[in-house]
Design a protein around this motif. Structure first.
Motif, PDB file in Angstrom:
ATOM      1  N   THR A  24       0.831  -1.214   0.000  1.00  0.00           N
ATOM      2  CA  THR A  24       0.000   0.000   0.000  1.00  0.00           C
ATOM      3  C   THR A  24       0.860   1.256   0.000  1.00  0.00           C
ATOM      4  O   THR A  24       0.607   2.199  -0.765  1.00  0.00           O
ATOM      5  N   GLY A 178      -5.836   2.247  -7.090  1.00  0.00           N
ATOM      6  CA  GLY A 178      -6.766   2.147  -5.974  1.00  0.00           C
ATOM      7  C   GLY A 178      -7.368   0.758  -5.847  1.00  0.00           C
ATOM      8  O   GLY A 178      -7.504   0.222  -4.740  1.00  0.00           O
ATOM      9  N   ILE A 181      -4.766  -1.575  -4.414  1.00  0.00           N
ATOM     10  CA  ILE A 181      -4.604  -1.390  -2.960  1.00  0.00           C
ATOM     11  C   ILE A 181      -5.733  -2.089  -2.215  1.00  0.00           C
ATOM     12  O   ILE A 181      -5.512  -2.766  -1.201  1.00  0.00           O
ATOM     13  N   THR A 182      -6.951  -1.941  -2.708  1.00  0.00           N
ATOM     14  CA  THR A 182      -8.090  -2.581  -2.056  1.00  0.00           C
ATOM     15  C   THR A 182      -7.965  -4.098  -2.067  1.00  0.00           C
ATOM     16  O   THR A 182      -8.279  -4.773  -1.081  1.00  0.00           O
ATOM     17  N   GLY A 189      -8.636   1.459  -1.303  1.00  0.00           N
ATOM     18  CA  GLY A 189      -7.628   2.138  -2.100  1.00  0.00           C
ATOM     19  C   GLY A 189      -8.014   3.538  -2.528  1.00  0.00           C
ATOM     20  O   GLY A 189      -7.209   4.475  -2.417  1.00  0.00           O
TER      21      GLY A 189
END
Length: 447
Positions: A24, A178, A181-182, A189
């Motif tokens: 992240t 994003g 990241i999620t 994210g």
């Protein structure tokens, strides 16, 4: 402090959690780098001169908040994640009025995938339109001395096409980051990208406050009072953000084969601030429209005089702004929270609220509670929204004042709580104490 250090050590003992956090951080670093790479053909030094001379009371300043400063830098990530958020909000609003989208919202995982695909497609369209507007604005921008930030030799259809392509690609890339990241990191994210963009302003805010102490315009005691006030405001925001009203729901016992289902009491948690940060964003957009339009008519003395009297530190601006926040809080809560749907779902599952008849009576009961609990939430949002302007009148720098309330504080607190909850879940799954051993983050852990 020792407990915090121990928790941080525990985080890095869990290999999966450690890898997710490092992943992240790496992707968020990429986002911040892209926020400082200026578009081809734009003179960065002249652009900085224009930014220093412009007012922050405009839609461009609001947009730049979500872009993490990339918009005012005319960076390749200038549009940030806002086109994706705009497309998602449009789809959410369509779900309240268009049966097809409403059906997709109720289809579970399959419907969610279709809505996400529509959101991605809408992001491309919104980003392209906004990028076209940005390219036109950049070609028309000049310094106070009359120098264009885009040289005459560069202006033209070529600059427009390249800018639209780069900005749209930048938004799609951020959207992809994003989602990564999620999926592979920690936290949401999209929210974290906005969160990091806002937090990136905090060191500059502290530097401005330090300069005021250094020059003697503010004493250390006054600065300590300001920081104490900020801590108290953050604590109140956390209290309201996590505050809920729990409605008990009883489920009748059912025997299926040799198993007994139901017969337990569960709760419907109704948040005090069910609308989140959206009412402030909508109200800001409406309040910033006049000043944004005025920027296109710099020669009009009457409009400039109106802008000077109707700025975000004036009484009437704060009063109208607060009323709009309250209005949009009720409007958005009515869109995202439908008591009739909840009542129908409860009836299908054999649930009922003790003392209330199923069906319409249950929907009316929930709606009555929602209306009452939304009022203090709406008033609190209105106070938080106008607090930065009040702090500026007290002499706090505008950058530091933005962390006293408004969109910035609500987003930072909300994202921080959600991310902290995910980290705590990993710790508890591995039999470690969470960040709050004696009291976890209520209303986010579940019931």
């Amino acid at each position: 402090m020792s407990k915090l250090v121990e928790n941080l050590r525990n985080i890095f003992k869990i290999e999966e959690l450690r890898d997710r956090i490092l992943f992240t951080i790496a992707l968020l670093a990429v986002v911040r780098v892209g926020a400082h790479i200026t578009l081809p053909g734009v003179d960065a030094s002249l652009l900085a001169e224009v930014i220093r001379s412009q007012s922050q009371n405009s839609l461009f300043a609001l947009y730049d908040l979500f872009a993490g400063g990339a918009f005012q830098n005319a960076a390749v990530f200038a549009l940030g994640i806002m086109p994706y958020i705009s497309a998602a909000i449009i789809l959410q609003l369509l779900g309240a009025v268009v049966p097809y989208f409403r059906k997709l919202q109720q289809e579970g995982e399959e419907g969610r995938r279709k809505l996400e695909q529509y959101a991605r497609q809408g992001t491309v369209l919104v980003a392209a339109l906004q990028a076209w507007g940005v390219s036109i604005r950049l070609m028309n921008m000049t310094t106070p001395g009359g120098l264009p930030i885009v040289p005459e030799a560069v202006k033209g259809i070529g600059f427009i096409i390249s800018t639209v392509f780069i900005l749209t690609a930048g938004t799609i890339f951020i959207m992809w980051l994003g989602e990564q990241i999620t999926e592979r990191g920690i936290g949401n994210g999209i929210s974290l990208i906005i969160f990091v963009g806002i937090i990136a302003r905090f060191p500059n805010a502290l530097l401005e406050e330090f300069q005021m102490i250094k020059t003697g315009s503010r004493s250390i005691i006054e600065e300590l009072l300001i920081i104490t006030g900020m801590v108290l405001v953050v604590a109140l925001v956390i209290l309201v953000t996590t505050g809920t009203r729990r409605i008990p729901v009883q489920y009748a016992k059912r025997v299926v084969g040799r198993r007994v289902y139901g017969g337990v009491t569960q709760y419907i948690p109704i948040r005090v601030n069910a609308a989140g940060v959206m009412p402030i964003i909508f109200a800001q957009s409406v309040m910033f429209l006049p000043s944004t339009i005025i920027t296109f008519f710099p020669q009009s003395e009457s409009l400039q005089e109106f802008a000077a009297n109707f700025n975000y530190t004036s009484f009437w601006y704060s009063f109208i702004y607060a009323l709009l926040v309250i209005f949009f809080t009720y409007l958005y809560t009515a869109i995202v929270f439908n008591p009739q749907d909840i009542a129908d779902t409860m009836r299908k599952q054999g649930g009922f609220i003790p003392g209330i008849r199923p069906g319409k009576n249950t929907a009316d009961f929930i709606d009555n509670i929602l209306t009452k609990i939304t009022l203090p939430g709406a008033i609190f949002l209105a106070v938080i929204a106008i607090l930065p302007g009040f702090m500026i009148r007290l002499g706090v720098s505008p950058t530091m004042a933005s962390f006293f309330g408004g969109t910035s504080l609500l987003i930072v607190v909300g994202v921080a709580l959600d991310t902290l909850q995910q980290i705590e879940t990993y710790l508890l799954m591995r039999h470690y104490d969470g960040f709050m051993k004696t009291g976890r983050i209520k209303s986010r852990v579940g019931y």
